[in-house]
Design an enzyme around this catalytic site. Sequence first.
Site, PDB file in Angstrom:
ATOM      1  CE  LYS A  11     -15.288  61.722  23.144  1.00 56.61           C
ATOM      2  NZ  LYS A  11     -14.950  61.218  24.347  1.00 56.61           N
ATOM      3  N   GLY A 129     -13.599  55.145  31.454  1.00 55.70           N
ATOM      4  CA  GLY A 129     -12.190  55.517  31.248  1.00 55.70           C
ATOM      5  C   GLY A 129     -11.612  55.039  29.935  1.00 55.70           C
ATOM      6  CB  ALA A 130     -12.821  53.071  27.252  1.00 56.08           C
ATOM      7  N   GLY A 131     -12.365  56.556  26.902  1.00 55.52           N
ATOM      8  CA  GLY A 131     -12.370  57.617  25.887  1.00 55.52           C
ATOM      9  C   GLY A 131     -13.674  57.703  25.121  1.00 55.52           C
ATOM     10  CG  LEU A 132     -15.768  54.685  23.979  1.00 48.83           C
ATOM     11  CD1 LEU A 132     -16.501  53.363  23.819  1.00 48.83           C
ATOM     12  CD2 LEU A 132     -15.400  55.225  22.594  1.00 48.83           C
ATOM     13  N   GLY A 133     -16.411  58.916  26.425  1.00 47.71           N
ATOM     14  CA  GLY A 133     -17.241  59.972  27.024  1.00 47.71           C
ATOM     15  C   GLY A 133     -18.150  59.482  28.138  1.00 47.71           C
ATOM     16  CB  SER A 134     -18.028  56.645  30.534  1.00 46.38           C
ATOM     17  OG  SER A 134     -16.805  56.911  31.187  1.00 46.38           O
ATOM     18  CB  SER A 135     -16.607  61.256  32.913  1.00 48.85           C
ATOM     19  OG  SER A 135     -16.288  62.519  32.408  1.00 48.85           O
ATOM     20  CD  GLU A 174     -17.063  65.790  31.452  1.00 43.27           C
ATOM     21  OE1 GLU A 174     -17.302  64.959  32.362  1.00 43.27           O
ATOM     22  OE2 GLU A 174     -16.382  65.539  30.459  1.00 43.27           O
ATOM     23  CG  ASP A 185     -15.706  64.053  26.005  1.00 43.52           C
ATOM     24  OD1 ASP A 185     -15.237  64.371  24.895  1.00 43.52           O
ATOM     25  OD2 ASP A 185     -15.198  63.165  26.730  1.00 43.52           O
TER      26      ASP A 185
HETATM   27  O1  PMV Z   1     -10.586  60.827  26.793  1.00 43.96           O
HETATM   28  P1  PMV Z   1     -11.792  61.531  26.359  1.00 43.96           P
HETATM   29  O2  PMV Z   1     -12.635  60.812  25.428  1.00 43.96           O
HETATM   30  O3  PMV Z   1     -12.541  62.163  27.481  1.00 43.96           O
HETATM   31  O4  PMV Z   1     -11.340  62.724  25.386  1.00 43.96           O
HETATM   32  C1  PMV Z   1     -10.505  63.726  25.752  1.00 43.96           C
HETATM   33  C2  PMV Z   1     -10.369  64.647  24.587  1.00 43.96           C
HETATM   34  C3  PMV Z   1      -9.300  65.690  24.793  1.00 43.96           C
HETATM   35  O5  PMV Z   1      -9.312  66.512  23.626  1.00 43.96           O
HETATM   36  C4  PMV Z   1      -7.935  65.048  24.920  1.00 43.96           C
HETATM   37  C5  PMV Z   1      -9.551  66.537  26.016  1.00 43.96           C
HETATM   38  C6  PMV Z   1     -10.736  67.455  25.892  1.00 43.96           C
HETATM   39  O6  PMV Z   1     -11.172  67.941  26.947  1.00 43.96           O
HETATM   40  O7  PMV Z   1     -11.217  67.745  24.779  1.00 43.96           O
END
Ligand code: PMV
Length: 351
Positions: A11, A129-135, A174, A185
Site C-alpha cells: 500500500k 521496511g520502506a513504508g509500502l506495507g510489506s509487513s 501487526e 496497512d
Molecule cells: O511505515 P508504514 O507504511 O507501516 O506506515 C505507518 C503508518 C503510521 O500511521 C505511521 C502508523 C500506523 O499504524 O498507521
Amino acid sequence: WSPFVVSAPGKVILFGEHAVVYGKTAVAGSLNLRAYALVTPRDDATVRLVLPDIDIDVHFSTHTLPQIRKEDLEHPAEIESLVTEAITVPVGPGRTAILTFVYLYACLFCSEDRTSGFTITVRSLLPVGAGLGSSAAFNVALSAAMLKLTGQLSDEGSSAGDKQLINDWAFRGEQVAHGTPSGIDNAVATYGGFVRYRKGEEQTDLQSTQALRVLITNTKVPKSTKALVASVRVLRDRHSPIIDGIMDAIHSISTKAANLFGGPDAGDLEVQLQDMIRINHGLLATLGVSHPALERVRDITGTRGMASKLTGAGGGGCALTLIPNGLPSAEVDAAGKELAEEGFQCYETNV
Ligand code: PMV
C-alpha cells in the site's frame, strides 16, 4: 490437501499517516506489488517458514510450539510472551516475521490436532521496511493461509465475512510486530483498492475514482515504524493541545482529499492534491518524522514541478510524488535520473 498460494498487495498512504493512530482519517491505495505465500503439506509434525528474500529458513516441531487454550485468546499480551519464549532464533530483521508467524500459528491452531505440518514460503516484491506495507502484506497472506488451513474460510477468502476474519487476524499479527498500529496497512492489503480509513469505522471504498500517476522513491534509509510512532506519542504527551491541533489539520487534509476524488472538479484535482501533499508533508515534518533524504526528494521533484511528501512512518523509507498529467515526460525522466544519482530507487506507478 493440495498446495495453494495466497497473495496480498502493498500500500501507499496518500494522506493521514500518524494522525490515523489517533483516530483521524487517512487515505491510502493498494499497489501492484505483492507478497505471495505458497503453502505445501508435510507429514512429519513440523512447520517450516521460508523467507528467501530475508534469508530466513526456520522450522519448529508442532509439539514444541506454544500450546494455547481458546480462553487464553482473551489475553494477547500473555500469548505474546509465551510465543517470544518459544523463539530461540537469533535477533535479526526476520525475527518479527517469525514472531508473528508463531503467534498466528499458536492462536489459530489452538484447538487443532498438531500431528501434521506444513511449509510456508513467502516471496515479496515489496521492499522491506520502506513504508509500502510489506509487513501487512506478509501478515495478511499468512493469516489467510492459516485460516484456510484451519478450515475457517467459507468462501476461499472472497466473501465479506472471510475478509473481515483475515483482516482481524492480520491486525493481531501487526500488533505483535508494531505495537499500536492503526490497522490501515492490513485493511488495504486485505481489501485492496483505494480507501478512506478511520480506526474503528468501516472503511469507505474510493475505487471508482481516477488512478493517480505517481513516483515512489525509496530513500533506502532504514526506519522503524514502531520507534517513529512512539516518538510522536512522546511529543504529544508533552504538548498535547499543540500536537492535537496538528492531527486535526492532517484530518482536514485527508477528508478534503477523499472528497476531491471523483468530485465534480476533477480538472482541478491535481492542483488541489499538490497543495494537500505539500501541506501534509509540512505538518509531518513538524512532528519530527521527516529525514534529510526525504527533504532531498522534495527539493529534486519540487524544482521539476512536482509535489512530494513522505509516505508511511517517515524517518527515511519512501516518498510519494504526484506526477501531474500535463507535465512533460522529460521533466519526470530528469527528476528520476537525479534521484537515482542520490542512490535512491524509484518506481513509477499508478495508485
Ligand atoms: O511505515 P508504514 O507504511 O507501516 O506506515 C505507518 C503508518 C503510521 O500511521 C505511521 C502508523 C500506523 O499504524 O498507521
